[in-house]
Design a protein around this motif. Structure first.
Motif, mmCIF file in Angstrom:
data_model
loop_
_atom_site.group_PDB
_atom_site.id
_atom_site.type_symbol
_atom_site.label_atom_id
_atom_site.label_comp_id
_atom_site.label_asym_id
_atom_site.label_seq_id
_atom_site.Cartn_x
_atom_site.Cartn_y
_atom_site.Cartn_z
ATOM 1 N N SER A 1 -1.376 4.668 -7.274
ATOM 2 C CA SER A 1 -2.647 4.852 -6.571
ATOM 3 C C SER A 1 -3.560 3.677 -6.892
ATOM 4 O O SER A 1 -3.293 2.896 -7.815
ATOM 5 N N PHE A 2 -4.626 3.549 -6.148
ATOM 6 C CA PHE A 2 -5.564 2.436 -6.339
ATOM 7 C C PHE A 2 -6.208 2.492 -7.722
ATOM 8 O O PHE A 2 -6.551 1.456 -8.296
ATOM 9 N N ALA A 3 -6.343 3.694 -8.270
ATOM 10 C CA ALA A 3 -6.984 3.848 -9.576
ATOM 11 C C ALA A 3 -6.131 3.303 -10.723
ATOM 12 O O ALA A 3 -6.608 3.190 -11.854
ATOM 13 N N ASP A 4 -4.875 2.931 -10.421
ATOM 14 C CA ASP A 4 -3.995 2.396 -11.463
ATOM 15 C C ASP A 4 -4.323 0.955 -11.841
ATOM 16 O O ASP A 4 -3.755 0.427 -12.804
ATOM 17 N N VAL A 5 -5.192 0.308 -11.051
ATOM 18 C CA VAL A 5 -5.601 -1.060 -11.375
ATOM 19 C C VAL A 5 -7.123 -1.115 -11.429
ATOM 20 O O VAL A 5 -7.823 -0.228 -10.922
ATOM 21 N N GLY B 1 15.643 -1.381 -7.535
ATOM 22 C CA GLY B 1 15.371 -0.946 -8.896
ATOM 23 C C GLY B 1 13.924 -1.089 -9.318
ATOM 24 O O GLY B 1 13.625 -1.184 -10.508
ATOM 25 N N VAL B 2 13.005 -1.101 -8.357
ATOM 26 C CA VAL B 2 11.583 -1.237 -8.660
ATOM 27 C C VAL B 2 10.974 0.153 -8.836
ATOM 28 O O VAL B 2 11.159 1.035 -7.989
ATOM 29 N N ALA B 3 10.238 0.347 -9.906
ATOM 30 C CA ALA B 3 9.584 1.623 -10.186
ATOM 31 C C ALA B 3 8.084 1.402 -10.345
ATOM 32 O O ALA B 3 7.625 0.277 -10.574
ATOM 33 N N HIS B 4 7.308 2.481 -10.209
ATOM 34 C CA HIS B 4 5.865 2.378 -10.406
ATOM 35 C C HIS B 4 5.567 1.799 -11.789
ATOM 36 O O HIS B 4 6.186 2.184 -12.783
ATOM 37 N N GLY B 5 4.649 0.859 -11.825
ATOM 38 C CA GLY B 5 4.292 0.185 -13.067
ATOM 39 C C GLY B 5 4.927 -1.182 -13.201
ATOM 40 O O GLY B 5 4.461 -2.005 -14.005
ATOM 41 N N ASN C 1 -8.138 -3.275 -4.917
ATOM 42 C CA ASN C 1 -8.895 -2.059 -5.202
ATOM 43 C C ASN C 1 -10.378 -2.277 -4.896
ATOM 44 O O ASN C 1 -11.040 -3.119 -5.491
ATOM 45 N N GLN C 2 -10.879 -1.525 -3.917
ATOM 46 C CA GLN C 2 -12.277 -1.520 -3.488
ATOM 47 C C GLN C 2 -12.723 -2.864 -2.910
ATOM 48 O O GLN C 2 -13.890 -3.267 -3.043
ATOM 49 N N ASP C 3 -11.802 -3.558 -2.231
ATOM 50 C CA ASP C 3 -12.153 -4.761 -1.481
ATOM 51 C C ASP C 3 -11.119 -4.940 -0.372
ATOM 52 O O ASP C 3 -10.122 -4.220 -0.318
ATOM 53 N N SER C 4 -11.370 -5.883 0.526
ATOM 54 C CA SER C 4 -10.484 -6.125 1.663
ATOM 55 C C SER C 4 -9.548 -7.284 1.361
ATOM 56 O O SER C 4 -9.987 -8.439 1.283
ATOM 57 N N LEU D 1 -2.846 -4.940 -5.727
ATOM 58 C CA LEU D 1 -1.780 -4.005 -6.045
ATOM 59 C C LEU D 1 -0.829 -3.872 -4.869
ATOM 60 O O LEU D 1 -1.187 -4.159 -3.721
ATOM 61 N N VAL D 2 0.372 -3.445 -5.161
ATOM 62 C CA VAL D 2 1.342 -3.020 -4.160
ATOM 63 C C VAL D 2 1.417 -1.499 -4.241
ATOM 64 O O VAL D 2 1.439 -0.939 -5.342
ATOM 65 N N TYR D 3 1.444 -0.831 -3.099
ATOM 66 C CA TYR D 3 1.433 0.637 -3.098
ATOM 67 C C TYR D 3 2.247 1.156 -1.917
ATOM 68 O O TYR D 3 2.711 0.387 -1.066
ATOM 69 N N VAL D 4 2.427 2.460 -1.848
ATOM 70 C CA VAL D 4 3.131 3.112 -0.752
ATOM 71 C C VAL D 4 2.092 3.705 0.205
ATOM 72 O O VAL D 4 1.267 4.529 -0.203
#
Length: 285
Positions: free
Chosen positions: A232-236, A204-208, A256-259, A242-245
């Motif tokens: 997407s990375f731009a969401d943070v 039941g996990v959704a984006h956001g 976002n923009q780091d390792s 972040l967690v992403y697909v």
């Protein structure tokens, strides 16, 4: 055959090894089209070689021939094999675990053993340390060009006789998702897990939504944080986790923009596991 030959090694491009493989392939046939999967597999890292095949093979046309040479046992008693996958591709590689991910996630139809004495570059009999050139690139080019058939490359070997690396199955229990950190998005340091997107949907996990992310090394907790499941990375914001697909439709973890890997000293393989669960909402009054 499709006349595509794709090479993967841990050789790097600092010397002439890869170029020699290209040259042997073109001596067999000028008609084949040679591509590179990567030549930057870490030295002797069979796990990474296996995963990169899984990441890449299905996106090439059917009948493409892949040659994967990460071969710390070159010249030993380990076999040289050629596999026909369920997707209709061919992989020539040492029998050292390089087929683990392909076998597990995509399936193999048949495997044959290549005779290293008779099926090799002519006049290379005295060389025992460059099978990438003398056996794998040579036979890969013969197969890609149609000079020899898959069946003619060698005798059938049983599926259960090939070497396999240990894998951890991803699980989804009571909305707690667990899996392994299989590999990095190397240039950017993101973590690629084996947890499929479908598991998040089941939970039941959704984006956001906010997720609690816990990472373990050999069973010991080494990282825990709450982060957004982003589209997407731009969401943070820059610098936020972040967690992403990822591109394989599995779950990734990034900054976002780091390792993420370098910031938190996270590695890959079955020693590194990850747990995800939906985080409770925090309300500030």
């Amino acid at each position: 055959m499709g006349k595509h030959l794709v090479l993967q090694t841990d050789f790097g491009l600092g010397d002439g090894a890869v170029s020699a493989m290209y040259g042997v392939a073109h001596m067999v046939s000028d008609e084949i089209i040679i591509g590179d999967l990567t030549h930057e597999i870490p030295p002797y890292d069979i796990w990474s070689a296996s995963y990169r095949l899984y990441q890449t093979v299905k996106y090439w046309p059917k009948e493409t021939v892949f040659v994967s040479v990460v071969d710390p046992g070159v010249g030993s008693a380990r076999r040289s094999i050629v596999a026909k996958t369920n997707s209709g591709h061919y992989i020539i590689t040492p029998d050292n675990g390089s087929l683990t991910h392909i076998s597990h996630y995509q399936g193999i139809e048949e495997i044959r053993s290549i005779d290293e004495v008779t099926s090799r570059l002519p006049h290379s009999e005295e060389s025992h340390t460059f099978h990438g050139r003398d056996i794998y690139a040579y036979n890969g080019a013969r197969l890609a060009s149609g000079e020899i058939s898959f069946e003619e490359l060698g005798s059938i070997v049983t599926m259960d006789s090939i070497e396999r690396l240990p894998l951890i199955e991803a699980t989804c229990n009571e909305q707690i998702l667990e899996g392994s950190i299989d590999v990095l998005d190397i240039r950017f340091g993101s973590l690629w897990t084996n947890i499929p997107l479908d598991f998040l949907k089941t939970a039941g996990v959704a984006h956001g939504d906010q997720l609690q992310v816990t990472i373990y090394h050999q069973g010991k907790k080494v990282y825990q944080n709450i982060m957004k499941f982003a589209k997407s990375f731009a969401d943070v914001n820059i610098g936020e986790p972040l967690v992403y697909v990822n591109s394989l439709v599995n779950i990734g973890v990034a900054v976002n923009q780091d390792s993420f890997s370098k910031l938190y000293h996270i590695g890959t393989g079955t020693d590194w596991t990850i747990q995800l669960r939906k985080a409770p909402k925090i309300i500030f009054e």
